[in-house]
Design a protein around this motif. Sequence first.
Motif, PDB file in Angstrom:
ATOM      1  N   ARG A 110      41.938  33.516  12.132  1.00 18.69           N
ATOM      2  CA  ARG A 110      42.851  33.190  11.089  1.00 18.69           C
ATOM      3  C   ARG A 110      42.105  32.015  10.037  1.00 18.69           C
ATOM      4  NH1 ARG A 110      43.785  29.603  15.470  1.00 18.69           N
ATOM      5  NH2 ARG A 110      44.429  27.838  14.862  1.00 18.69           N
TER       6      ARG A 110
ATOM      7  N   ARG B 112      47.396  19.213  28.570  1.00 20.16           N
ATOM      8  CA  ARG B 112      48.710  19.083  27.619  1.00 20.16           C
ATOM      9  C   ARG B 112      49.104  20.517  27.789  1.00 20.16           C
ATOM     10  NH1 ARG B 112      45.366  18.437  23.415  1.00 20.16           N
ATOM     11  NH2 ARG B 112      45.736  20.467  22.316  1.00 20.16           N
ATOM     12  N   HIS B 113      48.810  21.523  28.076  1.00 19.63           N
ATOM     13  CA  HIS B 113      49.532  22.805  28.284  1.00 19.63           C
ATOM     14  C   HIS B 113      50.065  22.939  29.419  1.00 19.63           C
ATOM     15  CE1 HIS B 113      46.939  25.001  24.914  1.00 19.63           C
ATOM     16  NE2 HIS B 113      47.669  24.080  24.334  1.00 19.63           N
TER      17      HIS B 113
ATOM     18  N   ALA C  14      33.513  23.889  13.040  1.00 20.25           N
ATOM     19  CA  ALA C  14      33.327  23.382  14.516  1.00 20.25           C
ATOM     20  C   ALA C  14      34.246  23.525  15.406  1.00 20.25           C
ATOM     21  CB  ALA C  14      33.112  21.761  14.025  1.00 20.25           C
TER      22      ALA C  14
ATOM     23  N   ARG D 250      49.717  26.890  12.378  1.00 20.77           N
ATOM     24  CA  ARG D 250      49.172  27.464  13.652  1.00 20.77           C
ATOM     25  C   ARG D 250      49.155  28.946  13.718  1.00 20.77           C
ATOM     26  NH1 ARG D 250      48.784  24.706  18.381  1.00 20.77           N
ATOM     27  NH2 ARG D 250      47.890  26.534  18.984  1.00 20.77           N
TER      28      ARG D 250
ATOM     29  N   ARG E  29      43.266  19.524  26.639  1.00 14.55           N
ATOM     30  CA  ARG E  29      44.091  20.599  25.968  1.00 14.55           C
ATOM     31  C   ARG E  29      44.817  21.348  27.292  1.00 14.55           C
ATOM     32  NH1 ARG E  29      41.815  25.487  22.304  1.00 14.55           N
ATOM     33  NH2 ARG E  29      43.687  26.336  22.009  1.00 14.55           N
TER      34      ARG E  29
ATOM     35  N   ARG F 287      38.913  30.347  11.336  1.00 12.47           N
ATOM     36  CA  ARG F 287      38.515  29.743  12.687  1.00 12.47           C
ATOM     37  C   ARG F 287      37.060  29.772  13.232  1.00 12.47           C
ATOM     38  NH1 ARG F 287      38.519  31.588  17.885  1.00 12.47           N
ATOM     39  NH2 ARG F 287      39.414  30.104  19.310  1.00 12.47           N
TER      40      ARG F 287
ATOM     41  N   GLU G 128      37.405  21.287  20.729  1.00 16.78           N
ATOM     42  CA  GLU G 128      37.868  21.216  22.118  1.00 16.78           C
ATOM     43  C   GLU G 128      36.966  21.903  23.106  1.00 16.78           C
ATOM     44  OE1 GLU G 128      41.864  22.655  20.946  1.00 16.78           O
ATOM     45  OE2 GLU G 128      42.693  20.879  21.495  1.00 16.78           O
TER      46      GLU G 128
ATOM     47  N   TYR H 202      23.005  19.812  10.614  1.00 17.77           N
ATOM     48  CA  TYR H 202      24.364  19.684  10.890  1.00 17.77           C
ATOM     49  C   TYR H 202      25.280  20.768  10.457  1.00 17.77           C
ATOM     50  CZ  TYR H 202      28.133  16.829  13.022  1.00 17.77           C
ATOM     51  OH  TYR H 202      29.169  16.406  13.770  1.00 17.77           O
TER      52      TYR H 202
ATOM     53  N   HIS I  14      46.698  25.943   6.298  1.00 14.72           N
ATOM     54  CA  HIS I  14      47.547  27.131   6.897  1.00 14.72           C
ATOM     55  C   HIS I  14      48.294  26.631   8.211  1.00 14.72           C
ATOM     56  CE1 HIS I  14      45.375  29.717   3.972  1.00 14.72           C
ATOM     57  NE2 HIS I  14      46.193  30.826   4.572  1.00 14.72           N
TER      58      HIS I  14
HETATM   59  C1  LIG Z   1      31.304  15.203  10.584  1.00 14.47           C
HETATM   60  C2  LIG Z   1      32.201  16.272  11.563  1.00 14.47           C
HETATM   61  O1  LIG Z   1      31.646  16.594  12.417  1.00 14.47           O
HETATM   62  S1  LIG Z   1      33.439  17.023  10.968  1.00 14.47           S
HETATM   63  C3  LIG Z   1      34.037  18.032  11.974  1.00 14.47           C
HETATM   64  C4  LIG Z   1      35.085  17.516  12.959  1.00 14.47           C
HETATM   65  N1  LIG Z   1      35.528  18.613  13.601  1.00 14.47           N
HETATM   66  C5  LIG Z   1      36.731  19.362  13.259  1.00 14.47           C
HETATM   67  O2  LIG Z   1      37.061  19.030  12.301  1.00 14.47           O
HETATM   68  C6  LIG Z   1      37.056  20.501  13.982  1.00 14.47           C
HETATM   69  C7  LIG Z   1      37.522  21.829  13.397  1.00 14.47           C
HETATM   70  N2  LIG Z   1      38.011  22.509  14.459  1.00 14.47           N
HETATM   71  C8  LIG Z   1      39.539  22.654  14.872  1.00 14.47           C
HETATM   72  O3  LIG Z   1      40.302  21.787  14.499  1.00 14.47           O
HETATM   73  C9  LIG Z   1      39.683  23.588  15.820  1.00 14.47           C
HETATM   74  O4  LIG Z   1      38.601  24.021  16.482  1.00 14.47           O
HETATM   75  C10 LIG Z   1      40.641  24.630  15.447  1.00 14.47           C
HETATM   76  C11 LIG Z   1      41.971  24.375  14.773  1.00 14.47           C
HETATM   77  C12 LIG Z   1      39.810  25.532  14.463  1.00 14.47           C
HETATM   78  C13 LIG Z   1      40.833  25.398  16.859  1.00 14.47           C
HETATM   79  O5  LIG Z   1      41.492  26.455  16.817  1.00 14.47           O
HETATM   80  P1  LIG Z   1      41.798  27.531  18.136  1.00 14.47           P
HETATM   81  O6  LIG Z   1      40.494  27.462  18.777  1.00 14.47           O
HETATM   82  O7  LIG Z   1      42.263  28.595  17.480  1.00 14.47           O
HETATM   83  O8  LIG Z   1      42.632  26.549  18.449  1.00 14.47           O
HETATM   84  P2  LIG Z   1      44.284  26.446  18.748  1.00 14.47           P
HETATM   85  O9  LIG Z   1      45.005  27.390  17.268  1.00 14.47           O
HETATM   86  O10 LIG Z   1      44.698  26.727  20.055  1.00 14.47           O
HETATM   87  O11 LIG Z   1      44.523  25.007  18.352  1.00 14.47           O
HETATM   88  C14 LIG Z   1      44.026  23.882  19.155  1.00 14.47           C
HETATM   89  C15 LIG Z   1      44.790  22.654  18.751  1.00 14.47           C
HETATM   90  O12 LIG Z   1      44.478  22.168  17.221  1.00 14.47           O
HETATM   91  C16 LIG Z   1      45.630  21.985  16.622  1.00 14.47           C
HETATM   92  N3  LIG Z   1      46.027  22.730  15.587  1.00 14.47           N
HETATM   93  C17 LIG Z   1      45.669  24.024  15.451  1.00 14.47           C
HETATM   94  N4  LIG Z   1      45.878  24.413  14.429  1.00 14.47           N
HETATM   95  C18 LIG Z   1      46.808  23.430  13.583  1.00 14.47           C
HETATM   96  C19 LIG Z   1      47.480  23.660  12.476  1.00 14.47           C
HETATM   97  N5  LIG Z   1      47.572  24.525  11.518  1.00 14.47           N
HETATM   98  N6  LIG Z   1      48.096  22.221  12.290  1.00 14.47           N
HETATM   99  C20 LIG Z   1      47.924  21.423  13.156  1.00 14.47           C
HETATM  100  N7  LIG Z   1      47.479  21.400  14.108  1.00 14.47           N
HETATM  101  C21 LIG Z   1      46.677  22.261  14.563  1.00 14.47           C
HETATM  102  C22 LIG Z   1      46.789  21.621  17.756  1.00 14.47           C
HETATM  103  O13 LIG Z   1      46.630  20.355  18.257  1.00 14.47           O
HETATM  104  C23 LIG Z   1      46.155  22.369  18.964  1.00 14.47           C
HETATM  105  O14 LIG Z   1      46.575  22.040  20.111  1.00 14.47           O
HETATM  106  P3  LIG Z   1      47.687  22.850  21.004  1.00 14.47           P
HETATM  107  O15 LIG Z   1      47.138  24.187  21.301  1.00 14.47           O
HETATM  108  O16 LIG Z   1      47.875  21.811  22.157  1.00 14.47           O
HETATM  109  O17 LIG Z   1      48.853  22.922  20.103  1.00 14.47           O
END
Ligand SMILES: CC(=O)SCCNC(=O)CCNC(=O)[C@H](O)C(C)(C)COP(=O)(O)OP(=O)(O)OC[C@H]1O[C@@H](n2cnc3c(N)ncnc32)[C@H](O)[C@@H]1OP(=O)(O)O
Length: 481
Positions: free
Chosen positions: A219, A121-122, A231, A426, A118, A227, A234, A310, A424
Motif C-alpha cells: 500500500r 503492544r499487540h 525503510a 493504515r 510491537r 510499503r 520495526e 544509505y 495515506h
Molecule cells: C534518516 C532515516 O533513516 S529516515 C527513515 C526513518 N525510518 C522510517 O521512517 C521508517 C518508515 N517505515 C515505516 O514507518 C513502517 O515500516 C511502515 C509504516 C512502512 C510499516 O508498514 P507495515 O510493516 O505494513 O506495518 P504496519 O502497517 O503494521 O504499521 C506498523 C506501525 O506503524 C504505524 N503506522 C502504520 N501506518 C500508519 C499510518 N498510516 N499512520 C500512522 N501510523 C501508522 C503504526 O504505529 C503501526 O503500529 P501498530 O501495528 O501497533 O498500529
Amino acid sequence: MDPRTPCLIGVAQHTVREQPGPEPLDLWELVAREAAREARLPLHRLDSIQIVYSDSWQYDAPADRLARRLGADPSHRVYSKVSGTAPQLLIGEAAARIARGELEAALVVGAEALATRRAYRHRGEHVPWSHAAHPKPPYGWERPPHASEIAHELFMPVHTYAIMETARRKSRNLDLKEEMLDRGEMMAPMTEVAAANRHAWRRKVMTPQELATPTAANRFVGWPYTRNTVAVIEVDQAAALVLASAGLADRLNVPRDQRIYLRGWAYAEDTWEVAARPELGASEALGHAARAAFERAGLGLDDMNALDLYSCFAIALRQACDTLGLDPLDRRGLTVTGGLPYAGGPSSCYVLHSTATMAALLRDGGHGLVTGVGMHLTKHAYAVWSSEPGTDRSDGVPVFVADPVPIADVHEGPATVAGYTVAHDREGRPDKGILIVDLPDGRRAHALVRQADLIADALGRELVGQEVRLSSEGGVNQAAW
Ligand SMILES: CC(=O)SCCNC(=O)CCNC(=O)[C@H](O)C(C)(C)COP(=O)(O)OP(=O)(O)OC[C@H]1O[C@@H](n2cnc3c(N)ncnc32)[C@H](O)[C@@H]1OP(=O)(O)O
C-alpha cells in the motif's frame, strides 16, 4: 606504520527472528562480546564505549549499564543523539581519539527491538525491560520540528522524503508511472542482496513490478512511496564494531587482513527544514561530504570495489547517484546489505550494519564507500573504508552547512507547489495532501489539502508547478486550485 593508526578489527551483527525478543541492553552485550571475541580483545581493555541512540527504550545510564555488563571501565562513554549519521560520527570520533593517542580500543554499538515492542503492544502488555530512565528523557533529536511543520503535520520521514521525491520527479520531467517503475528497477537488485544476507530482515527477492505496483500488501504509505520501497523500522537488530590502534592490534595478534581502515570521511548538513532547501529535490551538502571524503582518502568513486549508499527512501539513493554521477544500476550495486527497506532500517543504527558488512568484504582487499543520512535528508556522512591505511584523521566538523530559504508560518494568497505528498491511512486510503509551496516573495510555506476531489487530482497528475491559493486559519494553511 604509526602504532596509533586506527583500525577496525572486530564486527558483529545479530537479527532476532522471533518476537518478543531480548531488550536492547541484552542485544548490545551480545554483539559487543561477539565483536570483541573476533577482535581478540579482552573486554576490560575497552577504554571507550559509544552507543547509538535507541528508539526502543530509554535507559537511565546506557553506557554505564553496558560497561558493567561487559566488566569494562572505559574512561570515554557516549550515548548519541538520533540520526542515521550517528554511527559514522561515533566511528570518526573514536578513530580520531585513537590517532591522538587518547584511546587504544573503542566499542561502537547499537540495537533496536522495535519488532518486540510491537509484539508486546499487540498483546496489550508493557515491555518488561530494565533500568528505565525516570523521568523519561525528551526524544533525542538535536532540534524539534519547526512550528509550521508541526501545524501542518509534516514530521514523518515517509512524508518529507516523498515530498522531495516529487520535486525531483518534476525537475527530471518523469511522469508518475515512470518514476515508480524507475524506483522499482533501482531497488529490485537490493532485494537480491538482502536475500543473500543472513542478517537481513526481509529476504525475499522482488521484481521491479512487485515493488512499483501498489497492492493491498504494497500500500501507499506516503504517496508516491509504497510499503515495499521504504525503510522497515520495526526490526530487532544489533551491530557492534571494535576499533583499536594498530599498536594494540599488533599486541593482540589480530591478523593483518582482518584490519580495515577508515581511509577518509566527511560530514555535511543541508537545512533542517525540508521547506528551507533551495532545491527540494537536490542536496547541496551531499556533494561537499562526498568530495571531501574522497579527497581525504586520496581515492575516487571509480576506485571503490563496493558501495553502500544509505537507502531509507529512494530519493536518498537518487540524490546520491545524481550528485556522484553514478548509474543506479552500476555493476557494483548500491548496497552490500540489501539496504534499509530489505536488510532492515533499525532507526539510527543502520550504518553500523553496513559498515560491519563492508568490513567483512574488504578483508579480501579493496576499498568501499559507506554513506549515512540523518533526519530529513539533513545530514550526510561519507566514509571511505579500505584494506590499506591512509592519513586522514578528520573529526565530525561539517565541511558544509547549507543556508536556509525563509519559511512563512502562515500565508494568504497565491503560491506555486514545489513538492507534495498525499498521506495515506493504515488501510492505504488517501487521507490528506501535504504541500510545500513557493511564495511570490521567495519564501516557502506549508499547506494542507483536505478536499477529496483535490486530493484525487493530486494523485492523478503532476501537481508540482501548479498555481494554488492559500487561505489560513488557526496557523494552518489550506491550499485550493
Ligand atoms: C534518516 C532515516 O533513516 S529516515 C527513515 C526513518 N525510518 C522510517 O521512517 C521508517 C518508515 N517505515 C515505516 O514507518 C513502517 O515500516 C511502515 C509504516 C512502512 C510499516 O508498514 P507495515 O510493516 O505494513 O506495518 P504496519 O502497517 O503494521 O504499521 C506498523 C506501525 O506503524 C504505524 N503506522 C502504520 N501506518 C500508519 C499510518 N498510516 N499512520 C500512522 N501510523 C501508522 C503504526 O504505529 C503501526 O503500529 P501498530 O501495528 O501497533 O498500529
